[in-house]
Write a protein that holds these residues in place. Structure first.
Motif, PDB file in Angstrom:
ATOM      1  N   SER A 128     -32.279  41.657 -23.770  1.00 32.16           N
ATOM      2  CA  SER A 128     -32.054  42.975 -23.149  1.00 32.16           C
ATOM      3  C   SER A 128     -32.278  42.920 -21.647  1.00 32.16           C
ATOM      4  O   SER A 128     -31.549  43.545 -20.874  1.00 32.16           O
ATOM      5  N   VAL A 129     -33.310  42.187 -21.237  1.00 33.56           N
ATOM      6  CA  VAL A 129     -33.603  42.088 -19.804  1.00 33.56           C
ATOM      7  C   VAL A 129     -32.446  41.403 -19.068  1.00 33.56           C
ATOM      8  O   VAL A 129     -32.082  41.799 -17.954  1.00 33.56           O
ATOM      9  N   LEU A 131     -29.300  41.534 -19.990  1.00 34.37           N
ATOM     10  CA  LEU A 131     -28.239  42.549 -19.945  1.00 34.37           C
ATOM     11  C   LEU A 131     -28.508  43.568 -18.829  1.00 34.37           C
ATOM     12  O   LEU A 131     -27.618  43.888 -18.027  1.00 34.37           O
ATOM     13  N   ILE A 132     -29.734  44.062 -18.782  1.00 35.75           N
ATOM     14  CA  ILE A 132     -30.112  45.054 -17.765  1.00 35.75           C
ATOM     15  C   ILE A 132     -29.949  44.482 -16.357  1.00 35.75           C
ATOM     16  O   ILE A 132     -29.383  45.107 -15.466  1.00 35.75           O
ATOM     17  N   GLU A 133     -30.435  43.253 -16.168  1.00 36.40           N
ATOM     18  CA  GLU A 133     -30.383  42.649 -14.844  1.00 36.40           C
ATOM     19  C   GLU A 133     -28.938  42.359 -14.429  1.00 36.40           C
ATOM     20  O   GLU A 133     -28.561  42.603 -13.281  1.00 36.40           O
TER      21      GLU A 133
ATOM     22  N   TYR B  94     -32.954  53.389 -28.714  1.00 35.73           N
ATOM     23  CA  TYR B  94     -32.777  51.925 -28.629  1.00 35.73           C
ATOM     24  C   TYR B  94     -34.100  51.215 -28.887  1.00 35.73           C
ATOM     25  O   TYR B  94     -34.173  50.272 -29.692  1.00 35.73           O
ATOM     26  N   HIS B 154     -37.153  47.304 -16.769  1.00 36.51           N
ATOM     27  CA  HIS B 154     -37.881  46.031 -16.854  1.00 36.51           C
ATOM     28  C   HIS B 154     -39.334  46.273 -17.284  1.00 36.51           C
ATOM     29  O   HIS B 154     -39.888  45.528 -18.087  1.00 36.51           O
TER      30      HIS B 154
END
Lengths: 302, 302
Positions: A128-129, A131-133, B94, B154
């Motif tokens: 997920s991190v 994807l977010i980044e 989520y 994050h």
């Protein structure tokens, strides 16, 4: 970035370009991962993100290479797109972690899959991190409008759903149309994003962004079709995956054709149509290098 | 939105406000999920997202209620923040899907957990789609700068990592400071985002956004501390979770204290400090309703 970007300008063939691009992309990926926030009480996420990105040498980095290659075709300075190129690879790495969990694959690029090494729970967080980044970096650096990024990411997941569910589809659903849907989602979405990212921050209209997205998406579909063909015919040492594993149940390109010759013909037809599309979208000399790249993809043996 | 927002203006107490807000929030959530792209060959993701959001009645919707409540305190029109309120709840949903997979929990709000009903593979895709949609909606609707949203997301994942890893921490790491880190990530991040979202699109400086984020984050920490206290002392029927389950291994608020009385005292100290912070940030009448809300949270019995 101390790396010499001239090697990208000097490369004479797309394969030379991809080779020259690899260390530049790896360096940009290292920088992107080093920029993740670090916390004394939670330092594994960054470590896992780094592992997932670099294990087994990190692969060919074909998506970020496509961004740089498109930049060369469009006359965009490489400096302007290198971070976006890395961002797409971060999102791709997110999909690899999730893929391996979903498929129960223990190996990726010849090394332990991320979840095999770090466990599912922390790997999900690292995924997920990434994807977010990746999404954050793209929005910071690019002119791709947020609604288009949203659309692309949803498409990616829809393709992944159909890919998973295709194992239970009746024969009537196992058509070229459904495979097109799967490929355009699970592969085309990020290839399209890579290609569109090559425009950089120059003032580009939405039609141009979409046009390049469509070209990249179709390149991805052809790439995936060749991948399926190689997997059905090649050996595990070449593609890094057990031979015929996907073929058993999932809808693959090969399963649509009676033999390899007709599959190859179908790929050639797509390549010809795509070349015409590229020439139309990028008049003049720009198209040449992208077309050579496509040809190299089609004729690759691994 | 046909629902009458006047019931929010008319509510006399925070508890009445939260009750009145629930159908309005649920309606906004339905709208948000209906806006997810649909595909004939991949229709499960939306269905799963809807199930995860509404199963078991969907809970109290405390995060979106906090957005609306902050809007009332700041004089922001409710219409301006209702979609952002829903967006934070999508991101919260989520985290619930992933949490249940990580903890192997088969029940959520008294009904089958999402992965128990739809399997892990598709649930992972639906979880990511909720995250993507929530983040996209927020960026479309809000003045919260993208870099702050990135930071918040994050932090959320770092808190989750520490929460998971706390089961193996030596006693020397099981401190109030580490618990603060966990709570401020896994609960404070989204409570802070909810509170900051209450500012809406009005021209607000970054200091104000951060100030409200910090207040919301601290409200979340107090909320989580009370949750731990209720779980250690209550019965499963009230919190919906097996009693004492978390307490066994993970670092919880209760595990820092010799008895319930000292835990309650610590919560009261935090509440007093937070009230002062709220009064400083929202001078005049604005603070009152938020402070009453905090008091209701502290004194809740479920």
């Amino acid at each position: 970035m101390n790396l010499d970007l001239d090697v990208l300008r000097q490369a004479k063939t797309p394969l030379e370009f991809i080779g020259n691009a690899k260390p530049i992309i790896d360096s940009a990926l290292s920088t992107a991962i080093a920029r993740l926030p670090t916390y004394a009480a939670a330092e594994q996420i960054s470590n896992i993100a780094r592992y997932a990105t670099f294990a087994g040498g990190g692969g060919k980095r074909i998506r970020p290479a496509l961004t740089l290659l498109t930049a060369r075709c469009c006359g965009t300075p490489f400096e302007d797109v290198i971070e976006s190129a890395a961002a797409v690879e971060l999102i791709h790495t997110y999909t690899l972690i999730i893929d391996d969990i979903q498929d129960g694959d223990e190996l990726r690029r010849g090394e332990p899959a991320t979840h095999s090494k770090f466990g599912v729970n922390l790997s999900l967080l690292a995924a997920s991190v990434l994807l977010i980044e990746g999404a954050s970096l793209l929005q910071e650096k690019l002119r791709i409008p947020p609604f288009l990024l949203r659309e692309i990411l949803h498409k990616l997941h829809a393709g992944q759903e159909a890919d998973i569910e295709s194992t239970t589809w009746p024969t009537s659903n196992r058509t070229e149309g459904s495979l097109q849907f799967i490929f355009s989602g699970k592969t085309g979405a990020l290839f399209g994003l890579s290609c569109a990212s090559g425009l950089g921050t120059q003032d580009s209209d939405e039609e141009m962004v979409r046009g390049l997205f469509d070209i990249g998406s179709e390149i991805g579909i052809v790439f995936q079709a060749v991948d399926d063909l190689l997997e059905a015919t090649g050996d595990s040492g070449q593609t890094g995956k057990p031979v015929g594993k996907d073929r058993a149940q999932k809808l693959t390109f090969m399963s649509l054709f009676a033999d390899q010759a007709s599959a190859r013909e179908a790929i050639q037809r797509r390549r010809v149509a795509l070349e015409a599309n590229i020439r139309e979208r990028l008049p003049g000399e720009g198209a040449g290098f992208l077309i050579e790249f496509l040809e190299a993809l089609v004729h690759r043996s691994r």
